[in-house]
Scaffold this motif. Structure first.
Motif, short mmCIF file in Angstrom:
data_model
loop_
_atom_site.label_atom_id
_atom_site.label_comp_id
_atom_site.label_asym_id
_atom_site.label_seq_id
_atom_site.Cartn_x
_atom_site.Cartn_y
_atom_site.Cartn_z
N UNK A 179 0.83 -1.21 0.00
CA UNK A 179 0.00 0.00 0.00
C UNK A 179 0.86 1.25 0.00
N UNK A 180 1.97 1.22 0.73
CA UNK A 180 2.86 2.38 0.79
C UNK A 180 3.52 2.63 -0.56
N UNK A 181 3.96 1.58 -1.22
CA UNK A 181 4.60 1.74 -2.53
C UNK A 181 3.59 2.20 -3.57
N UNK A 182 2.37 1.69 -3.50
CA UNK A 182 1.33 2.15 -4.43
C UNK A 182 1.08 3.64 -4.26
N UNK A 183 1.24 4.12 -3.04
CA UNK A 183 0.98 5.53 -2.77
C UNK A 183 2.07 6.44 -3.33
N UNK A 184 3.32 5.97 -3.35
CA UNK A 184 4.42 6.84 -3.77
C UNK A 184 4.80 6.68 -5.25
N UNK A 185 4.43 5.56 -5.87
CA UNK A 185 4.85 5.32 -7.26
C UNK A 185 3.89 5.99 -8.24
N UNK A 186 4.38 6.33 -9.42
CA UNK A 186 3.48 6.84 -10.46
C UNK A 186 2.43 5.78 -10.84
N UNK A 187 1.25 6.23 -11.19
CA UNK A 187 0.15 5.30 -11.44
C UNK A 187 0.40 4.41 -12.65
N UNK A 188 1.21 4.87 -13.62
CA UNK A 188 1.40 4.09 -14.85
C UNK A 188 2.48 3.01 -14.68
N UNK A 189 3.17 2.98 -13.56
CA UNK A 189 4.26 2.02 -13.38
C UNK A 189 3.77 0.78 -12.63
N UNK A 190 4.16 -0.39 -13.14
CA UNK A 190 3.80 -1.65 -12.48
C UNK A 190 4.93 -2.05 -11.52
N UNK A 191 4.58 -2.76 -10.48
CA UNK A 191 5.58 -3.19 -9.51
C UNK A 191 5.46 -4.70 -9.30
N UNK A 192 6.59 -5.36 -9.25
CA UNK A 192 6.64 -6.81 -9.02
C UNK A 192 7.48 -7.07 -7.77
#
Length: 224
Positions: A179-192
């Motif tokens: 949740x914290x990473x989703x909050x700080x990352x740009x919306x268009x970038x995916x995270x694995x």
């Protein structure tokens, strides 16, 4: 009169102050012994310190000992309270003050969570300010995980990978981390997220006791 360790009559006639000095010496030794026992019976550390500042003739007084012990107990409690209060100014030592940190940072307070997980959320929130970068993601992730985290960007795929290097299995509080990473990352970038599990060599080197007391989530495919 034989001289077998006691004072003879002749000795007392020639040296009348000898017995007085002996009695004074015995009294002093007894007094020191009693004083040591008296101080040792006091339960307050600062009470014993207070008593040491008083004249020596108070050391055998039960009244002064009780008085200093009572005052010292209050000082002990005061110093403990002060230490506990100072601890609230630092995230990693805060306990009852965590609620204030959470309120200031807009974090929902969940008293059911362990203190270390709540501290991790607060610390990651504090670290998560600034321009988005690999260093920012690394700081936030390591605040949750407590170990080394490697962040690799994939520009062509518009994404990045967070790999846990030290933690084996599923990290605790991983949902808050996501949740914290989703909050700080740009919306268009995916995270694995890539987890680390015990290798065959590590499992083979374990004792039977270690194997029996290792949770299934630390083995690849073992589940949570």
């Amino acid at each position: 009169m034989s001289n077998n360790g006691t004072n003879s009559f002749e000795d007392l006639l020639n040296n009348p102050d000898q017995e007085k000095r002996a009695n004074r010496s015995d009294t002093f030794v007894n007094r020191v012994t009693i004083a040591g026992d008296t101080v040792g019976q006091m339960s307050s550390e600062r009470g014993r310190e207070l008593l040491s500042y008083l004249p020596a003739y108070y050391e055998t007084s039960r009244v002064m000992r009780s008085d200093m012990d009572a005052k010292g107990s209050e000082l002990d409690a005061l110093y403990l309270a002060m230490d506990a209060t100072v601890g609230q100014f630092f995230v990693r030592t805060a306990t009852w003050g965590l609620e204030r940190w959470e309120m200031e940072l807009g974090i929902e307070t969940d008293l059911a969570k362990p203190l270390d997980q709540r501290r991790a959320v607060v610390e990651s929130k504090l670290r998560g300010a600034g321009t988005f970068s690999g260093r920012l993601v690394k700081n936030v992730a390591e605040a949750y995980d407590g170990g080394t985290v490697d962040v690799t960007f994939h520009p062509a795929e518009w994404g990045f990978t967070v790999k846990f290097m030290d933690t084996i299995g599923i990290p605790p509080n991983v949902e808050d981390l996501k949740a914290a990473i989703e909050e700080i990352k740009p919306a268009h970038m995916a995270v694995e997220y890539k987890l680390r599990y015990l290798t065959i060599a590590e499992v083979e080197s374990m004792t039977v006791y270690e194997n029996e007391h290792t949770t299934q989530d630390r083995y690849l495919g073992g589940g949570a």
